[in-house]
Design an enzyme around this catalytic site. Structure first.
Site, PDB file in Angstrom:
ATOM      1  N   LEU A  46       0.854  -1.184   0.000  1.00  0.00           N
ATOM      2  CA  LEU A  46       0.000   0.000   0.000  1.00  0.00           C
ATOM      3  C   LEU A  46       0.892   1.236   0.000  1.00  0.00           C
ATOM      4  O   LEU A  46       1.861   1.303   0.756  1.00  0.00           O
ATOM      5  CB  LEU A  46      -0.908   0.029   1.232  1.00  0.00           C
ATOM      6  CG  LEU A  46      -2.208  -0.777   1.187  1.00  0.00           C
ATOM      7  CD1 LEU A  46      -2.895  -0.718   2.547  1.00  0.00           C
ATOM      8  CD2 LEU A  46      -3.136  -0.282   0.100  1.00  0.00           C
ATOM      9  N   ASP A  47       0.556   2.226  -0.835  1.00  0.00           N
ATOM     10  CA  ASP A  47       1.311   3.472  -0.852  1.00  0.00           C
ATOM     11  C   ASP A  47       1.194   4.165   0.506  1.00  0.00           C
ATOM     12  O   ASP A  47       0.230   3.947   1.250  1.00  0.00           O
ATOM     13  CB  ASP A  47       0.767   4.402  -1.940  1.00  0.00           C
ATOM     14  CG  ASP A  47       1.100   3.906  -3.336  1.00  0.00           C
ATOM     15  OD1 ASP A  47       2.058   3.126  -3.478  1.00  0.00           O
ATOM     16  OD2 ASP A  47       0.389   4.290  -4.292  1.00  0.00           O
ATOM     17  N   PRO A  48       2.151   5.044   0.847  1.00  0.00           N
ATOM     18  CA  PRO A  48       2.101   5.716   2.155  1.00  0.00           C
ATOM     19  C   PRO A  48       0.782   6.443   2.424  1.00  0.00           C
ATOM     20  O   PRO A  48       0.273   6.401   3.549  1.00  0.00           O
ATOM     21  CB  PRO A  48       3.280   6.695   2.078  1.00  0.00           C
ATOM     22  CG  PRO A  48       4.254   6.027   1.172  1.00  0.00           C
ATOM     23  CD  PRO A  48       3.408   5.339   0.128  1.00  0.00           C
ATOM     24  N   ALA A  50      -2.134   5.678   1.448  1.00  0.00           N
ATOM     25  CA  ALA A  50      -3.268   4.756   1.505  1.00  0.00           C
ATOM     26  C   ALA A  50      -3.450   4.193   2.904  1.00  0.00           C
ATOM     27  O   ALA A  50      -2.508   4.080   3.687  1.00  0.00           O
ATOM     28  CB  ALA A  50      -3.072   3.627   0.506  1.00  0.00           C
ATOM     29  N   ARG A 242      -4.184   4.424  -8.757  1.00  0.00           N
ATOM     30  CA  ARG A 242      -3.654   5.704  -9.256  1.00  0.00           C
ATOM     31  C   ARG A 242      -3.753   5.796 -10.767  1.00  0.00           C
ATOM     32  O   ARG A 242      -4.046   6.858 -11.333  1.00  0.00           O
ATOM     33  CB  ARG A 242      -2.186   5.850  -8.852  1.00  0.00           C
ATOM     34  CG  ARG A 242      -1.955   6.227  -7.410  1.00  0.00           C
ATOM     35  CD  ARG A 242      -0.483   6.470  -7.178  1.00  0.00           C
ATOM     36  NE  ARG A 242       0.308   5.251  -7.161  1.00  0.00           N
ATOM     37  CZ  ARG A 242       1.572   5.169  -7.559  1.00  0.00           C
ATOM     38  NH1 ARG A 242       2.179   6.231  -8.079  1.00  0.00           N
ATOM     39  NH2 ARG A 242       2.224   4.034  -7.471  1.00  0.00           N
TER      40      ARG A 242
END
Length: 354
Positions: A46-48, A50, A242
């Site tokens: 997971l991206d930061p 998220a 994204r």
């Protein structure tokens, strides 16, 4: 947290509700400290910015993780139409080239839903240049940071559903050098915090307005009025939300990026089974290895002889199982291995005993 006779942490999965502002590796590091072992990994980065479901494996369960990432996932997200960024999310720098010909806030729900429908099904998706995909042995984001963002080839992904839930027109009035959501080019906010994707519509330079509000926050940006779109997505592993935001904005001719992302499910594990890090610090809840495998994969029950053979890496006759991993259990309920059938033979993918 109970340990085995050798003092090892129990093998199993921990379903974490990841907070914003942390990388997936940060979460793994926290669980390593809580569990007292370095044998910890996660399934599906997971991206930061998220939040939401992050499945973490401890001890032997780390060998399940590579197979768990092949399952479907669900997300709730907010897409900001009328603004594109170099990363495709709120942590990037707003791109000023390709100014949209019309304000995004004037888009109709039917137009937005049509764009979402065009991105549903089996599609070819170009991953964001700022991603962890390797190019000639290096991560794409490393190349992008050095000013040479790679051109990544499209990859097949499946989007089973892409549902528009709500639309909210907003106006943007950028000031100084910050992006329109208040973030600097390095992804930090003026107050030093990292954007967490929580849908902060009162961030610097952004004003929420109703469709008929013409006096909101002074003059709108040259980029035009913006439109925040809340969506739900159910997709295959490897799908970049994204990129869906980027492609929706491009299809509508106004640009787009992600401002909020929350993963609500990975395979059979959803938010109802997830625990926050503070809660886990009080009581480390581990889903035992056998239960985790039974929840995630089809089950094959073995005889004692089959279990003995498989535990030593042997092969078994196939039973006509569908493609994909199968959890094979011994007569006493012990998880022996994950197997996969091919050409009528069940071969071990990962063996968990002795």
């Amino acid at each position: 947290m109970a340990r085995d006779a050798r003092g090892n942490a129990p093998s199993g999965l921990i379903v974490v509700d990841k907070p914003g502002g942390m990388t997936s590796h940060d979460v793994v590091a926290r669980i390593r400290r809580l569990a007292g072992t370095r044998r910890v990994g996660h399934a599906g980065t997971l991206d930061p910015m998220a939040t939401g479901v992050l499945v973490v494996g401890v001890e032997k369960a780390t060998r399940l993780l590579g197979h768990l990432t092949l399952t479907e996932k669900e997300y709730q997200a907010t897409i900001r139409l009328g603004q594109a960024t170099d990363t495709g999310d709120a942590e990037g720098t707003v791109l000023t080239s390709g100014t949209p010909a019309r304000p995004a806030a004037h888009l109709t729900r039917a137009q937005v839903e049509a764009a979402a429908a065009a991105l549903t099904g089996e599609i070819q998706q170009v991953p964001p240049a700022v991603s962890a995909i390797k190019v000639a042995g290096r991560r794409a984001y490393q190349l992008a940071r050095e000013g040479a963002p790679p051109v990544l080839p499209p990859r097949p992904v499946t989007v089973w559903s892409f549902t528009v839930q709500a639309l909210r027109p907003i106006s943007a009035a950028p000031a100084g050098g910050a992006s329109l959501d208040g973030a600097r080019p390095d992804g930090t906010r003026p107050d030093g915090a990292r954007p967490d994707g929580a849908g902060d519509d009162t961030a610097a330079g952004v004003t929420v307005s109703s469709p008929g509000d013409t006096a909101a926050a002074g003059t709108a940006s040259a980029l035009g009025d913006l439109l925040d779109v809340d969506v739900e997505v159910r997709c295959s592993s490897g799908t970049y939300i994204r990129a869906l935001a980027r492609d929706m904005g491009e299809a509508l001719g106004v640009g787009g990026h992600l401002t909020r992302l929350r993963r609500t499910r990975v395979g059979p594990y959803d938010l109802s089974a997830a625990h926050g890090l503070d809660e886990l610090a009080e009581r480390l809840t581990v889903l035992p290895l056998a239960e985790a495998a039974a929840a995630a994969f089809p089950v094959r029950e073995l005889t004692a002889e089959e279990a003995r053979s498989l535990s030593h890496g042997g092969r078994l006759p196939g039973l006509g199982a569908a493609a994909g991993p199968v959890a094979a259990f011994g007569p006493d309920g012990t998880l022996i291995a994950l197997v996969e059938e091919k050409d009528g033979v069940a071969r071990p993918l990962a063996v968990f005993v002795p």
